[in-house]
Design a protein around this motif. Sequence first.
Motif, PDB file in Angstrom:
ATOM      1  N   TYR A   1       7.086  13.815  -2.332  1.00 36.57           N
ATOM      2  CA  TYR A   1       6.266  13.055  -1.320  1.00 36.57           C
ATOM      3  C   TYR A   1       6.306  11.393  -1.712  1.00 36.57           C
ATOM      4  N   GLY A   2       6.143  11.461  -2.965  1.00 33.21           N
ATOM      5  CA  GLY A   2       5.947   9.909  -3.379  1.00 33.21           C
ATOM      6  C   GLY A   2       7.195   9.142  -3.247  1.00 33.21           C
TER       7      GLY A   2
ATOM      8  N   VAL B   1       9.438   9.946  -1.195  1.00 35.84           N
ATOM      9  CA  VAL B   1       9.446   9.534   0.406  1.00 35.84           C
ATOM     10  C   VAL B   1       8.733   8.470   0.874  1.00 35.84           C
ATOM     11  N   LEU B   2       7.464   8.346   0.245  1.00 37.67           N
ATOM     12  CA  LEU B   2       6.378   7.195   0.590  1.00 37.67           C
ATOM     13  C   LEU B   2       6.969   5.788   0.034  1.00 37.67           C
ATOM     14  N   ILE B   3       7.785   5.986  -0.854  1.00 33.09           N
ATOM     15  CA  ILE B   3       8.294   4.555  -1.668  1.00 33.09           C
ATOM     16  C   ILE B   3       9.427   4.200  -0.753  1.00 33.09           C
ATOM     17  N   ILE B   4      10.352   5.143  -0.353  1.00 27.07           N
ATOM     18  CA  ILE B   4      11.549   4.921   0.233  1.00 27.07           C
ATOM     19  C   ILE B   4      11.196   4.514   1.931  1.00 27.07           C
ATOM     20  N   GLY B   5      10.551   5.279   2.401  1.00 30.04           N
ATOM     21  CA  GLY B   5      10.175   5.434   3.911  1.00 30.04           C
ATOM     22  C   GLY B   5       9.109   4.174   4.024  1.00 30.04           C
ATOM     23  N   GLY B   6       8.449   4.255   3.387  1.00 32.82           N
ATOM     24  CA  GLY B   6       7.040   3.097   3.501  1.00 32.82           C
ATOM     25  C   GLY B   6       7.857   1.573   3.247  1.00 32.82           C
ATOM     26  N   GLY B   7       8.381   1.553   2.094  1.00 28.07           N
ATOM     27  CA  GLY B   7       9.007   0.338   1.698  1.00 28.07           C
ATOM     28  C   GLY B   7      10.172  -0.034   3.056  1.00 28.07           C
ATOM     29  N   ALA B   8      10.908   0.837   3.479  1.00 38.50           N
ATOM     30  CA  ALA B   8      11.894   0.290   4.202  1.00 38.50           C
ATOM     31  C   ALA B   8      11.145  -0.001   5.697  1.00 38.50           C
ATOM     32  N   PHE B   9      10.354   0.885   6.239  1.00 37.00           N
ATOM     33  CA  PHE B   9       9.488   0.433   7.119  1.00 37.00           C
ATOM     34  C   PHE B   9       8.857  -0.725   7.109  1.00 37.00           C
TER      35      PHE B   9
ATOM     36  N   ILE C   1       0.766  -1.297  -0.069  1.00 37.20           N
ATOM     37  CA  ILE C   1       0.065   0.051   0.005  1.00 37.20           C
ATOM     38  C   ILE C   1       0.996   1.255  -0.033  1.00 37.20           C
ATOM     39  N   PHE C   2       1.945   1.423   1.023  1.00 34.34           N
ATOM     40  CA  PHE C   2       2.834   2.438   0.881  1.00 34.34           C
ATOM     41  C   PHE C   2       3.647   2.679  -0.239  1.00 34.34           C
ATOM     42  N   ILE C   3       3.937   1.713  -1.005  1.00 33.45           N
ATOM     43  CA  ILE C   3       4.761   1.743  -2.314  1.00 33.45           C
ATOM     44  C   ILE C   3       3.814   2.052  -3.453  1.00 33.45           C
ATOM     45  N   ALA C   4       2.623   1.770  -3.515  1.00 33.38           N
ATOM     46  CA  ALA C   4       1.560   2.021  -4.736  1.00 33.38           C
ATOM     47  C   ALA C   4       1.078   3.497  -4.178  1.00 33.38           C
ATOM     48  N   LEU C   5       1.117   3.958  -3.139  1.00 37.82           N
ATOM     49  CA  LEU C   5       0.541   5.395  -2.987  1.00 37.82           C
ATOM     50  C   LEU C   5       1.700   6.053  -3.452  1.00 37.82           C
ATOM     51  N   GLY C   6       3.060   5.877  -2.945  1.00 32.70           N
ATOM     52  CA  GLY C   6       4.257   6.423  -3.491  1.00 32.70           C
ATOM     53  C   GLY C   6       4.168   6.553  -4.749  1.00 32.70           C
ATOM     54  N   LEU C   7       4.210   5.572  -5.505  1.00 26.20           N
ATOM     55  CA  LEU C   7       3.991   5.451  -7.143  1.00 26.20           C
ATOM     56  C   LEU C   7       3.068   6.399  -7.691  1.00 26.20           C
ATOM     57  N   ILE C   8       1.871   6.335  -7.083  1.00 25.43           N
ATOM     58  CA  ILE C   8       0.708   6.905  -7.620  1.00 25.43           C
ATOM     59  C   ILE C   8       1.253   8.611  -7.510  1.00 25.43           C
TER      60      ILE C   8
END
Length: 172
Positions: free
Chosen positions: A48-49, A51-59, A30-37
């Motif tokens: 922001y995307g 950050v969501l991809i890197i941060g959400g994926g890492a977390f 979900i985090f990576i998909a939102l980041g890609l969008i």
Amino acid sequence: MKIARNTPTQLILTDIPWFYGVLFAFNTVIFIALGLILTLAGGRFMIYGLVLIIGGGAFGFWTFHKFVRRVLVIFDRATQTLEIREKSIFGYEAIEHPLTELSHAEVESTLPKGSFLAPNQHRPVLVLDQGMSAGRHPIVTRYTKGSDTARLVDVINDWLTADKVDSDSQSA
């Protein structure tokens, strides 16, 4: 935690946290998909995307590694060993103790933080009374609710005492 095998010579316990695995994998996707969008939207949303991809994926990968661990506990009378195997996405660890060092199993309980109305949570603990690893060793790191832990501890203790009863009757 489930009982995979319970014979007079071997007791095998397994714990595969499917629920947490699916939950954390879905959370990461979900985090990576939102980041890609957001990244594909372009402009200022691109940062922001990313950050969501890197941060959400890492977390997501970190939580998956930390909380999703397959545990296999093998009590073996033939080899007189107790082996605890733990596997995560980044590695495998096996700890072996002589079965003679194991005294018994206990239920360790705790009250959830910040909630005095919630029920106690429990986890099984192996008590080693001899050797360099003497002390209390939890089989799994997380606590659970309900009476399954007490039943599991009873099975472990019954299996251990069956060995002592068998060895006493053979020596008589």
